[in-house]
Design a protein around this motif. Structure first.
Motif, PDB file in Angstrom:
ATOM      1  N   ASP A  56       0.826  -1.218   0.000  1.00 32.57           N
ATOM      2  CA  ASP A  56       0.000   0.000   0.000  1.00 32.57           C
ATOM      3  C   ASP A  56       0.853   1.258   0.000  1.00 32.57           C
ATOM      4  O   ASP A  56       0.595   2.195  -0.766  1.00 32.57           O
ATOM      5  N   ALA A  57       1.856   1.299   0.866  1.00 35.01           N
ATOM      6  CA  ALA A  57       2.685   2.500   0.997  1.00 35.01           C
ATOM      7  C   ALA A  57       3.482   2.777  -0.276  1.00 35.01           C
ATOM      8  O   ALA A  57       3.520   3.920  -0.754  1.00 35.01           O
ATOM      9  N   MET A  58       4.095   1.746  -0.827  1.00 32.83           N
ATOM     10  CA  MET A  58       4.895   1.953  -2.036  1.00 32.83           C
ATOM     11  C   MET A  58       4.009   2.377  -3.209  1.00 32.83           C
ATOM     12  O   MET A  58       4.379   3.243  -3.983  1.00 32.83           O
ATOM     13  N   ASN A  59       2.827   1.779  -3.317  1.00 34.50           N
ATOM     14  CA  ASN A  59       1.925   2.157  -4.400  1.00 34.50           C
ATOM     15  C   ASN A  59       1.403   3.577  -4.218  1.00 34.50           C
ATOM     16  O   ASN A  59       1.229   4.302  -5.192  1.00 34.50           O
ATOM     17  N   HIS A  60       1.179   3.969  -2.985  1.00 34.14           N
ATOM     18  CA  HIS A  60       0.746   5.336  -2.721  1.00 34.14           C
ATOM     19  C   HIS A  60       1.811   6.332  -3.189  1.00 34.14           C
ATOM     20  O   HIS A  60       1.505   7.316  -3.875  1.00 34.14           O
ATOM     21  N   VAL A  61       3.054   6.067  -2.837  1.00 34.25           N
ATOM     22  CA  VAL A  61       4.152   6.953  -3.257  1.00 34.25           C
ATOM     23  C   VAL A  61       4.260   6.980  -4.783  1.00 34.25           C
ATOM     24  O   VAL A  61       4.397   8.055  -5.389  1.00 34.25           O
ATOM     25  N   LEU A  62       4.170   5.819  -5.425  1.00 33.82           N
ATOM     26  CA  LEU A  62       4.269   5.764  -6.897  1.00 33.82           C
ATOM     27  C   LEU A  62       3.124   6.536  -7.556  1.00 33.82           C
ATOM     28  O   LEU A  62       3.326   7.210  -8.573  1.00 33.82           O
ATOM     29  N   GLN A  63       1.928   6.460  -6.970  1.00 33.20           N
ATOM     30  CA  GLN A  63       0.797   7.226  -7.510  1.00 33.20           C
ATOM     31  C   GLN A  63       1.034   8.730  -7.375  1.00 33.20           C
ATOM     32  O   GLN A  63       0.711   9.498  -8.277  1.00 33.20           O
ATOM     33  N   VAL A  65       3.981  10.232  -7.286  1.00 32.96           N
ATOM     34  CA  VAL A  65       5.024  10.578  -8.267  1.00 32.96           C
ATOM     35  C   VAL A  65       4.391  10.736  -9.649  1.00 32.96           C
ATOM     36  O   VAL A  65       4.665  11.699 -10.372  1.00 32.96           O
ATOM     37  N   ALA A  66       3.526   9.780 -10.021  1.00 31.24           N
ATOM     38  CA  ALA A  66       2.872   9.841 -11.329  1.00 31.24           C
ATOM     39  C   ALA A  66       2.006  11.097 -11.438  1.00 31.24           C
ATOM     40  O   ALA A  66       2.066  11.819 -12.439  1.00 31.24           O
ATOM     41  N   LYS A  67       1.225  11.372 -10.390  1.00 32.09           N
ATOM     42  CA  LYS A  67       0.335  12.530 -10.405  1.00 32.09           C
ATOM     43  C   LYS A  67       1.131  13.825 -10.528  1.00 32.09           C
ATOM     44  O   LYS A  67       0.797  14.700 -11.322  1.00 32.09           O
ATOM     45  N   LYS A  68       2.205  13.946  -9.748  1.00 31.05           N
ATOM     46  CA  LYS A  68       3.023  15.163  -9.772  1.00 31.05           C
ATOM     47  C   LYS A  68       3.630  15.391 -11.150  1.00 31.05           C
ATOM     48  O   LYS A  68       3.769  16.513 -11.609  1.00 31.05           O
ATOM     49  N   ASN A  69       3.986  14.296 -11.835  1.00 32.50           N
ATOM     50  CA  ASN A  69       4.647  14.401 -13.136  1.00 32.50           C
ATOM     51  C   ASN A  69       3.688  14.213 -14.313  1.00 32.50           C
ATOM     52  O   ASN A  69       4.135  14.031 -15.450  1.00 32.50           O
ATOM     53  N   HIS A  70       2.394  14.227 -14.020  1.00 35.19           N
ATOM     54  CA  HIS A  70       1.367  14.079 -15.064  1.00 35.19           C
ATOM     55  C   HIS A  70       1.635  12.847 -15.928  1.00 35.19           C
ATOM     56  O   HIS A  70       1.517  12.886 -17.155  1.00 35.19           O
ATOM     57  N   ALA A  71       2.020  11.752 -15.266  1.00 34.80           N
ATOM     58  CA  ALA A  71       2.319  10.499 -15.969  1.00 34.80           C
ATOM     59  C   ALA A  71       1.277   9.456 -15.598  1.00 34.80           C
ATOM     60  O   ALA A  71       0.557   9.596 -14.605  1.00 34.80           O
TER      61      ALA A  71
END
Length: 148
Positions: A56-63, A65-71
């Motif tokens: 959960d924690a790692m996926n939250h961080v990855l989400q 990162v994606a949101k911040k970089n519009h990816a």
């Protein structure tokens, strides 16, 4: 460019794992499937106890990162947790459906996140003798399996 995206996710995941203090691991990234797999080969007991929280924690961080970089976001499975959990949930859904057929009484499943509830609904969608329904609000939602 998919190869650049793959390298980027690979670097980000490896950085997270190393900052967590792990050294013996493997990362496989499949950006075209928006999926990555991480296998950590050390601290087995700690990993077993904390795997749901790590996923959960790692996926939250990855989400984030994606949101911040519009990816496009990527989903990370750690030590096959998601795969094993999916198998467990679909088996639970089938067993509950069998119980409903035998007793003709509805069965409530435990609290589940939206992805897990969807697995139950999809697994039993074509079952001719039961129907599924999600009940509750937010984190208190669960599935009820009813006879038709």
């Amino acid at each position: 460019d998919p190869s650049t995206l793959m390298e980027t996710w690979d670097i980000i995941i490896k950085s997270m794992v190393e900052r967590m203090g792990f050294r013996d691991y493997r990362v496989d990234v499949a950006p075209e499937e928006s999926h990555a797999s991480l296998y950590i080969y050390e601290n087995e007991e700690w990993m077993k106890e904390n795997l749901p929280m790590v996923v959960d924690a790692m996926n939250h961080v990855l989400q984030m990162v994606a949101k911040k970089n519009h990816a496009k976001s990527i989903f990370l499975d750690v030590n096959n947790y998601r795969q094993e959990r999916e198998k467990l949930i679909t088996e639970l859904a089938r067993a509950a459906a069998r119980k409903v057929l035998l007793t003709k009484i509805e069965v409530s499943l435990p609290l589940m996140n939206s992805y897990e509830r969807r697995l139950v609904h999809v697994e039993l969608a074509l079952h001719p003798e039961v129907k599924t329904e999600s009940i509750g609000e937010g984190k208190e939602r669960y599935v009820i399996i009813k006879p038709i």
